[in-house]
Design an enzyme around this catalytic site. Structure first.
Site, mmCIF file in Angstrom:
data_model
loop_
_atom_site.group_PDB
_atom_site.id
_atom_site.type_symbol
_atom_site.label_atom_id
_atom_site.label_comp_id
_atom_site.label_asym_id
_atom_site.label_seq_id
_atom_site.Cartn_x
_atom_site.Cartn_y
_atom_site.Cartn_z
ATOM 1 N N TYR A 59 0.849 -1.187 0.000
ATOM 2 C CA TYR A 59 0.000 0.000 0.000
ATOM 3 C C TYR A 59 0.891 1.246 0.000
ATOM 4 O O TYR A 59 1.392 1.681 1.034
ATOM 5 C CB TYR A 59 -0.957 0.011 1.210
ATOM 6 C CG TYR A 59 -1.725 -1.294 1.386
ATOM 7 C CD1 TYR A 59 -1.924 -2.163 0.317
ATOM 8 C CD2 TYR A 59 -2.251 -1.662 2.619
ATOM 9 C CE1 TYR A 59 -2.614 -3.352 0.470
ATOM 10 C CE2 TYR A 59 -2.951 -2.855 2.776
ATOM 11 C CZ TYR A 59 -3.114 -3.694 1.693
ATOM 12 O OH TYR A 59 -3.793 -4.883 1.854
ATOM 13 N N PRO A 197 -14.448 -6.815 2.791
ATOM 14 C CA PRO A 197 -15.716 -7.316 3.367
ATOM 15 C C PRO A 197 -16.946 -6.573 2.852
ATOM 16 O O PRO A 197 -18.046 -7.132 2.840
ATOM 17 C CB PRO A 197 -15.546 -7.101 4.875
ATOM 18 C CG PRO A 197 -14.523 -6.006 4.990
ATOM 19 C CD PRO A 197 -13.588 -6.205 3.843
ATOM 20 N N SER A 200 -15.799 -3.711 -1.712
ATOM 21 C CA SER A 200 -15.326 -2.383 -2.148
ATOM 22 C C SER A 200 -16.426 -1.328 -2.101
ATOM 23 O O SER A 200 -16.439 -0.403 -2.916
ATOM 24 C CB SER A 200 -14.731 -2.456 -3.561
ATOM 25 O OG SER A 200 -13.721 -3.439 -3.617
ATOM 26 N N LEU A 202 -19.745 -1.917 -2.394
ATOM 27 C CA LEU A 202 -20.996 -2.404 -2.988
ATOM 28 C C LEU A 202 -21.965 -2.905 -1.916
ATOM 29 O O LEU A 202 -23.184 -2.701 -1.998
ATOM 30 C CB LEU A 202 -20.661 -3.518 -3.996
ATOM 31 C CG LEU A 202 -21.735 -4.162 -4.856
ATOM 32 C CD1 LEU A 202 -22.689 -3.162 -5.464
ATOM 33 C CD2 LEU A 202 -21.084 -4.961 -5.959
HETATM 34 P P1 NAP Z 1 -13.969 -2.896 1.549
HETATM 35 O O1 NAP Z 1 -13.629 -2.918 2.978
HETATM 36 O O2 NAP Z 1 -14.862 -3.943 1.015
HETATM 37 O O3 NAP Z 1 -14.637 -1.514 1.133
HETATM 38 C C1 NAP Z 1 -14.146 -0.315 1.639
HETATM 39 C C2 NAP Z 1 -14.833 0.837 0.919
HETATM 40 O O4 NAP Z 1 -16.226 0.822 1.196
HETATM 41 C C3 NAP Z 1 -14.352 2.167 1.430
HETATM 42 O O5 NAP Z 1 -13.149 2.535 0.842
HETATM 43 C C4 NAP Z 1 -15.511 3.071 1.070
HETATM 44 O O6 NAP Z 1 -15.482 3.305 -0.343
HETATM 45 C C5 NAP Z 1 -16.675 2.162 1.397
HETATM 46 N N1 NAP Z 1 -17.123 2.266 2.808
HETATM 47 C C6 NAP Z 1 -16.466 1.875 3.927
HETATM 48 N N2 NAP Z 1 -17.196 2.108 5.015
HETATM 49 C C7 NAP Z 1 -18.350 2.638 4.602
HETATM 50 C C8 NAP Z 1 -19.511 3.101 5.259
HETATM 51 N N3 NAP Z 1 -19.617 3.027 6.575
HETATM 52 N N4 NAP Z 1 -20.518 3.595 4.525
HETATM 53 C C9 NAP Z 1 -20.406 3.671 3.199
HETATM 54 N N5 NAP Z 1 -19.334 3.272 2.500
HETATM 55 C C10 NAP Z 1 -18.319 2.749 3.196
HETATM 56 O O7 NAP Z 1 -12.657 -2.906 0.616
HETATM 57 P P2 NAP Z 1 -11.121 -2.609 0.859
HETATM 58 O O8 NAP Z 1 -10.893 -1.392 1.673
HETATM 59 O O9 NAP Z 1 -10.448 -2.684 -0.433
HETATM 60 O O10 NAP Z 1 -10.658 -3.868 1.718
HETATM 61 C C11 NAP Z 1 -10.523 -3.818 3.125
HETATM 62 C C12 NAP Z 1 -9.109 -4.067 3.542
HETATM 63 O O11 NAP Z 1 -8.716 -5.402 3.202
HETATM 64 C C13 NAP Z 1 -8.064 -3.193 2.835
HETATM 65 O O12 NAP Z 1 -8.019 -1.889 3.351
HETATM 66 C C14 NAP Z 1 -6.825 -3.994 3.065
HETATM 67 O O13 NAP Z 1 -6.313 -3.701 4.356
HETATM 68 C C15 NAP Z 1 -7.318 -5.423 2.991
HETATM 69 N N6 NAP Z 1 -7.051 -6.062 1.675
HETATM 70 C C16 NAP Z 1 -6.174 -7.097 1.646
HETATM 71 C C17 NAP Z 1 -5.879 -7.749 0.457
HETATM 72 C C18 NAP Z 1 -4.903 -8.880 0.472
HETATM 73 O O14 NAP Z 1 -4.467 -9.326 -0.604
HETATM 74 N N7 NAP Z 1 -4.551 -9.383 1.636
HETATM 75 C C19 NAP Z 1 -6.509 -7.356 -0.731
HETATM 76 C C20 NAP Z 1 -7.422 -6.304 -0.693
HETATM 77 C C21 NAP Z 1 -7.685 -5.666 0.523
HETATM 78 P P3 NAP Z 1 -16.003 4.654 -1.050
HETATM 79 O O15 NAP Z 1 -15.968 5.754 -0.066
HETATM 80 O O16 NAP Z 1 -15.085 4.841 -2.209
HETATM 81 O O17 NAP Z 1 -17.392 4.324 -1.531
#
Ligand code: NAP
Length: 302
Positions: A59, A197, A200, A202
Site C-alpha cells: 500500500y 468485506p 469495495s 458495494l
Molecule cells: P472494503 O472494505 O470492502 O470496502 C471499503 C470501501 O467501502 C471504502 O473505501 C468506502 O469506499 C466504502 N465504505 C467503507 N465504510 C463505509 C460506510 N460506513 N458507509 C459507506 N461506505 C463505506 O474494501 P477494501 O478497503 O479494499 O478492503 C478492506 C481491507 O482489506 C483493505 O483496506 C486492506 O487492508 C485489505 N485487503 C487485503 C488484500 C490482500 O491481498 N490481503 C486485498 C485487498 C484488501 P467509497 O468511499 O469509495 O465508496
C-alpha cells in the site's frame, strides 16, 4: 469502552471492528487520497477505540506503514495498537529483511501480526512460515499470517501448526472460501480475516445503477459491470428491510453477519473518510437473531 476479543489462539486482543488501511498512503491504489486524508482516517480509528490496523508494504510501497507509524508515535500508546502488515517476497532471508524494514517504517520494535501477502511459486511454504516462526521466537513479530494461499498451499505452510491467521477475499457476494479455507481455519484454531468485506463499498448499500467509479479497481471489476452490477445491487437491497428495522445501515448488517461466522473474529473494512470509520463501529450495536443470520445466508446463496 469496546469489549476486545482474542484473535484466534494468539495473544492479540482486538476490537472486532478494525481498519483496512490500503487507502492510507496507498495512493497507487486510490489516487484520490493523500497523506493527510489517510492520517485523518487512522487518527479517527484510534480515537474511536479501533485498535486493529491492517496495512502492507504494497500500500503505497511502504507509505501506508510510514503514515500509520507517524500517527501511533504522535498519539503514544504503541502497546494499545495491534498492527498487521505484509510482505511480498516469500524467501526466508527476504522475509527477515522485510520485517526489519517494516519495523523502521512503523517506528516500532515489534509487529503484532506479519503476513506473507501472496505465495510465490518457488519457496516451500513450510520454509517461509519457518522463517516467520524464528522471527516470532525472537520477539520481532507476535503472530504469523498468510494471505491469498490456496487450501493446498495453506496445508503445506501449516505443516508444523505455526499459522495463526489467514486473510483472504471473502464477502457476501464472494463466498467460495466457505468450501475449504474457512473449515480448515476452524479446525486448526486459525483466525480468518476476510478482506474486501464490503465488496469495495458495494455491500454498503449506497450505490445505484447510475453510480460510476473513477478508480480502476472498481471501474474494471466484473462485480461492477452491466447486468452483474444490477443483480448485485438488487441482492444488497434485500438487506435494507433488516437494516431499517434495527435503525442501522446495510453495511452494519453485513459486517455483523460476518462476525457470526465460525473462525471470523475481527474485520478490517476499508475507509477513505473518518466518518466511514466511525460509522462502521456502529456494527457493534447490532444483534442478529439466528433466524436473521440464516435468512441473510439464504439471500446470498449463489
Ligand atoms: P472494503 O472494505 O470492502 O470496502 C471499503 C470501501 O467501502 C471504502 O473505501 C468506502 O469506499 C466504502 N465504505 C467503507 N465504510 C463505509 C460506510 N460506513 N458507509 C459507506 N461506505 C463505506 O474494501 P477494501 O478497503 O479494499 O478492503 C478492506 C481491507 O482489506 C483493505 O483496506 C486492506 O487492508 C485489505 N485487503 C487485503 C488484500 C490482500 O491481498 N490481503 C486485498 C485487498 C484488501 P467509497 O468511499 O469509495 O465508496
Amino acid at each position: 469502552m469496546v469489549e476486545q476479543i482474542r484473535l484466534g489462539r494468539t495473544e492479540l486482543k482486538v476490537n472486532p471492528i478494525g481498519l483496512g488501511a490500503n487507502a492510507v498512503g496507498g495512493h497507487n491504489i486510490f489516487p484520490n487520497m493523500n497523506d493527510e486524508m489517510g492520517k485523518g482516517v487512522v487518527r479517527t480509528a484510534l480515537e474511536q477505540g479501533i485498535n486493529f490496523l491492517d496495512t502492507a508494504f504494497l500500500y503505497g510501497q511502504g507509505r501506508s506503514e510510514e503514515l500509520i507509524g507517524e500517527v501511533i508515535r504522535e498519539r503514544g500508546g504503541r502497546e494499545k495498537v495491534v498492527v498487521a502488515t505484509k510482505a511480498m517476497d516469500n524467501k526466508p532471508t527476504a522475509l527477515k529483511e522485510a520485517v526489519e524494514s517494516s519495523l523502521k517504517r512503523l517506528q516500532t520494535d515489534y509487529i503484532d501480526l506479519f503476513y506473507i501477502h501472496y505465495p510465490d511459486a518457488e519457496t516451500p511454504k513450510d520454509e517461509a512460515v519457518g522463517a516467520l516462526k524464528k522471527l516470532k521466537d525472537e520477539g520481532k513479530i507476535r503472530a504469523i499470517g498468510l494471505s491469498n494461499f490456496s487450501i493446498e498451499q495453506l496445508r503445506e505452510a501449516n505443516k508444523d501448526g505455526y499459522v495463526d491467521v489467514v486473510q483472504d477475499g471473502y464477502n457476501l457476494l464472494k463466498r467460495d472460501k466457505e468450501k475449504d479455507i474457512l473449515p480448515y481455519a476452524k479446525e486448526h484454531g486459525i483466525s480468518f480475516v476476510p478482506y474486501v468485506p464490503l465488496a469495495s463499498g458495494l455491500l454498503a448499500g449506497k450505490y445505484t445503477k447510475e453510480t460510476t467509479f473513477s478508480d480502476a479497481l472498481r471501474a474494471n471489476h466484473p462485480m461492477f459491470q452491466g447486468e452483474t452490477f444490477v443483480a448485485n445491487l438488487e441482492k444488497v437491497e434485500r438487506l435494507r428491510e433488516i437494516a431499517n428495522a434495527k435503525q442501522v445501515e446495510v453495511a452494519h448488517i453485513v459486517l455483523a453477519w460476518y462476525l457470526t461466522r465460525d473462525a471470523i473474529d475481527a474485520l478490517i473494512p476499508g475507509a477513505k473518510q473518518p466518518e466511514q470509520v466511525a460509522n462502521n463501529l456502529r456494527t457493534l450495536s447490532v444483534h442478529l437473531s439466528q433466524e436473521e443470520v440464516d435468512r441473510i445466508d439464504r439471500m446470498f446463496q449463489a
